[in-house]
Design a protein around this motif. Structure first.
Motif, short mmCIF file in Angstrom:
data_model
loop_
_atom_site.label_atom_id
_atom_site.label_comp_id
_atom_site.label_asym_id
_atom_site.label_seq_id
_atom_site.Cartn_x
_atom_site.Cartn_y
_atom_site.Cartn_z
N SER A 81 0.87 -1.18 0.00
CA SER A 81 0.00 0.00 0.00
C SER A 81 0.90 1.22 0.00
O SER A 81 1.28 1.73 1.05
CB SER A 81 -0.93 0.00 1.21
OG SER A 81 -1.75 -1.15 1.22
N PRO A 82 1.29 1.70 -1.18
CA PRO A 82 2.36 2.70 -1.27
C PRO A 82 1.99 4.02 -0.59
O PRO A 82 0.91 4.56 -0.79
CB PRO A 82 2.53 2.90 -2.78
CG PRO A 82 1.24 2.42 -3.38
CD PRO A 82 0.75 1.33 -2.49
N GLY A 83 2.92 4.49 0.22
CA GLY A 83 2.77 5.80 0.82
C GLY A 83 1.64 5.90 1.82
O GLY A 83 1.11 6.98 2.04
N ILE A 84 1.26 4.80 2.46
CA ILE A 84 0.17 4.81 3.44
C ILE A 84 0.70 4.31 4.78
O ILE A 84 1.29 3.23 4.85
CB ILE A 84 -1.01 3.94 2.98
CG1 ILE A 84 -1.57 4.46 1.66
CG2 ILE A 84 -2.10 3.90 4.05
CD1 ILE A 84 -2.64 3.58 1.04
N VAL A 85 0.49 5.10 5.80
CA VAL A 85 0.94 4.77 7.15
C VAL A 85 -0.28 4.69 8.06
O VAL A 85 -1.11 5.61 8.09
CB VAL A 85 1.91 5.85 7.68
CG1 VAL A 85 2.38 5.49 9.09
CG2 VAL A 85 3.09 6.02 6.75
N THR A 86 -0.42 3.60 8.78
CA THR A 86 -1.47 3.45 9.77
C THR A 86 -1.00 4.05 11.09
O THR A 86 0.08 3.71 11.57
CB THR A 86 -1.83 1.97 9.99
OG1 THR A 86 -2.18 1.39 8.74
CG2 THR A 86 -2.98 1.82 10.96
N VAL A 87 -1.81 4.92 11.66
CA VAL A 87 -1.47 5.57 12.92
C VAL A 87 -2.51 5.17 13.97
O VAL A 87 -3.71 5.43 13.79
CB VAL A 87 -1.45 7.11 12.78
CG1 VAL A 87 -1.00 7.76 14.09
CG2 VAL A 87 -0.54 7.54 11.64
N ASP A 88 -2.06 4.55 15.03
CA ASP A 88 -2.94 4.23 16.15
C ASP A 88 -3.17 5.51 16.94
O ASP A 88 -2.25 6.06 17.54
CB ASP A 88 -2.29 3.15 17.03
CG ASP A 88 -3.22 2.61 18.11
OD1 ASP A 88 -4.18 3.33 18.49
OD2 ASP A 88 -2.99 1.48 18.58
N THR A 89 -4.41 6.00 16.94
CA THR A 89 -4.70 7.27 17.61
C THR A 89 -4.71 7.16 19.12
O THR A 89 -4.72 8.19 19.81
CB THR A 89 -6.06 7.84 17.16
OG1 THR A 89 -7.12 7.03 17.71
CG2 THR A 89 -6.17 7.90 15.65
N GLY A 90 -4.75 5.93 19.65
CA GLY A 90 -4.77 5.74 21.09
C GLY A 90 -6.12 5.93 21.72
O GLY A 90 -6.24 5.86 22.96
N PHE A 91 -7.16 6.13 20.93
CA PHE A 91 -8.49 6.33 21.49
C PHE A 91 -8.99 5.06 22.16
O PHE A 91 -9.03 4.00 21.53
CB PHE A 91 -9.46 6.77 20.38
CG PHE A 91 -10.88 6.97 20.84
CD1 PHE A 91 -11.20 8.03 21.67
CD2 PHE A 91 -11.88 6.11 20.44
CE1 PHE A 91 -12.51 8.23 22.09
CE2 PHE A 91 -13.19 6.30 20.84
CZ PHE A 91 -13.50 7.36 21.68
N GLN A 92 -9.33 5.15 23.42
CA GLN A 92 -9.90 4.08 24.25
C GLN A 92 -8.93 2.96 24.59
O GLN A 92 -8.75 2.62 25.75
CB GLN A 92 -11.17 3.49 23.62
CG GLN A 92 -12.29 4.50 23.40
CD GLN A 92 -12.87 5.06 24.68
OE1 GLN A 92 -12.36 4.86 25.76
NE2 GLN A 92 -13.95 5.83 24.56
N ARG A 93 -8.28 2.37 23.58
CA ARG A 93 -7.34 1.27 23.83
C ARG A 93 -6.46 1.13 22.60
O ARG A 93 -6.79 1.64 21.53
CB ARG A 93 -8.06 -0.04 24.13
CG ARG A 93 -8.92 -0.56 22.98
CD ARG A 93 -9.51 -1.92 23.32
NE ARG A 93 -10.41 -2.44 22.31
CZ ARG A 93 -10.04 -3.10 21.21
NH1 ARG A 93 -8.76 -3.31 20.96
NH2 ARG A 93 -10.94 -3.56 20.36
#
Length: 320
Positions: free
Chosen positions: A14-26
């Motif tokens: 998936s070129p140029g795509i970063v998953t960011v865990d927002t930290g919401f709830q858990r």
């Protein structure tokens, strides 16, 4: 696929795509996405005000600064997706906010959004979970009608109207990855439910604008492009999209049937419906081969069962 998506991790293929865990709830529950193209960047969804450090850290990990961000695209204005938008925009000097026509007024003046959520959660929980909800200046807001294209350094991102979960919902098609950023339209898929069969999915019918027929039509519209991936807010990138879409449509029909049966039976409709939904999802998870046992499945989905039952009830009462 990877079971856990860490902040600032590129998704393979998936070129140029970063998953960011927002930290919401858990952890591994609420994702935002960073798209990078030729030194320019866009976020899709942003979590809450408390998520901003994770989003900025993801930028930094890619060698980018806040001034390199051109766009913040919101799939819809529910607070777990968009609550931090105004505060984040204050940190992104060159960015513009892209939002559905029905969602734009709530980003420019979030007072009704805040009042409604505060009535449900209370002031203390609002501060704990969401932080401050900050307005976005109207001149920085781009209204994305159906078919609007966002240009990220020559990379087109197509915004498509996708009602059903909410009337202010859009999904974003990225031809480069052959992937949809689906917000809540393509349901929920928590990574701890993954089995050798792949991801497990369920719809989200949370209040107050759930509409089953529009939601099924939106899912079919997503499937029509034969996507390789969907990028879910809850949570992460998943494949096997055609199977998951068919399962979502099957479940929506089953949920509607359960809601109507609970309504017709009289008595405590909410209790009957939450029990039926919990049993249904637990049975599906077991059939899927989920590594969680029955009690763990029910605990993991307890909040979703409650919200889905509430959304189905609002729809029932509105439909008459």
């Amino acid at each position: 696929m990877n079971i856990a998506h860490r902040s600032s991790e590129h998704d393979a293929d998936s070129p140029g795509i970063v998953t960011v865990d927002t930290g919401f709830q858990r952890p591994i529950f609420d994702a935002a996405y960073l798209l990078v193209e030729r030194g320019r960047a866009a976020f899709v969804d942003c979590g809450t005000q408390h998520s901003i450090p994770a989003l900025l850290a993801a930028l930094d990990a890619q060698g980018l600064t806040p001034s390199d961000v051109d766009w913040l695209i919101l799939t819809h204005v529910h607070l777990d997706h968009a609550g931090g938008a105004g505060a984040l925009m204050q940190r992104l000097p060159n960015a513009r906010l892209v939002v559905h026509p029905r969602g734009a007024p709530h980003m420019i003046d979030p007072s009704r959004l805040v009042a409604g959520a505060t009535a449900v959660y209370g002031e203390e929980e609002m501060a704990r979970s969401y932080g401050e909800i900050v307005p976005v200046p109207a001149e920085r807001v781009v209204i994305a009608a159906d078919g609007h294209v966002v240009d990220l350094a020559g990379r087109p991102l197509l915004c498509v109207d996708t009602p059903g979960h909410a009337r202010h919902h859009l999904c974003v098609w990225d031809q480069r990855s052959r992937g949809w950023f689906t917000g809540d339209t393509f349901g929920l898929s928590y990574r701890e439910f993954d089995s050798p069969r792949g991801p497990f999915v369920l719809p989200t019918s949370s209040p107050v604008q759930f509409e089953p027929e529009p939601l099924k039509a939106s899912i079919r519209a997503l499937l029509a492009r034969d996507p390789a991936w969907v990028f879910l807010t809850h949570y992460g990138r998943v494949g096997d999209v055609q199977r998951l879409g068919a399962e979502l449509i099957e479940q929506i029909d089953a949920m509607v049937s359960m809601a109507r049966q609970a309504h017709a039976a009289g008595g405590d409709r909410h209790a009957s419906l939450t029990a039926a939904l919990a049993d249904y999802y637990a049975a599906r998870a077991a059939a899927h081969g989920s590594p969680l046992d029955d009690a763990q499945v029910r605990a993991a989905l307890a909040i979703d069962v409650e919200l889905n039952a509430q959304g189905l009830a609002v729809w029932l009462d509105r439909a008459g």
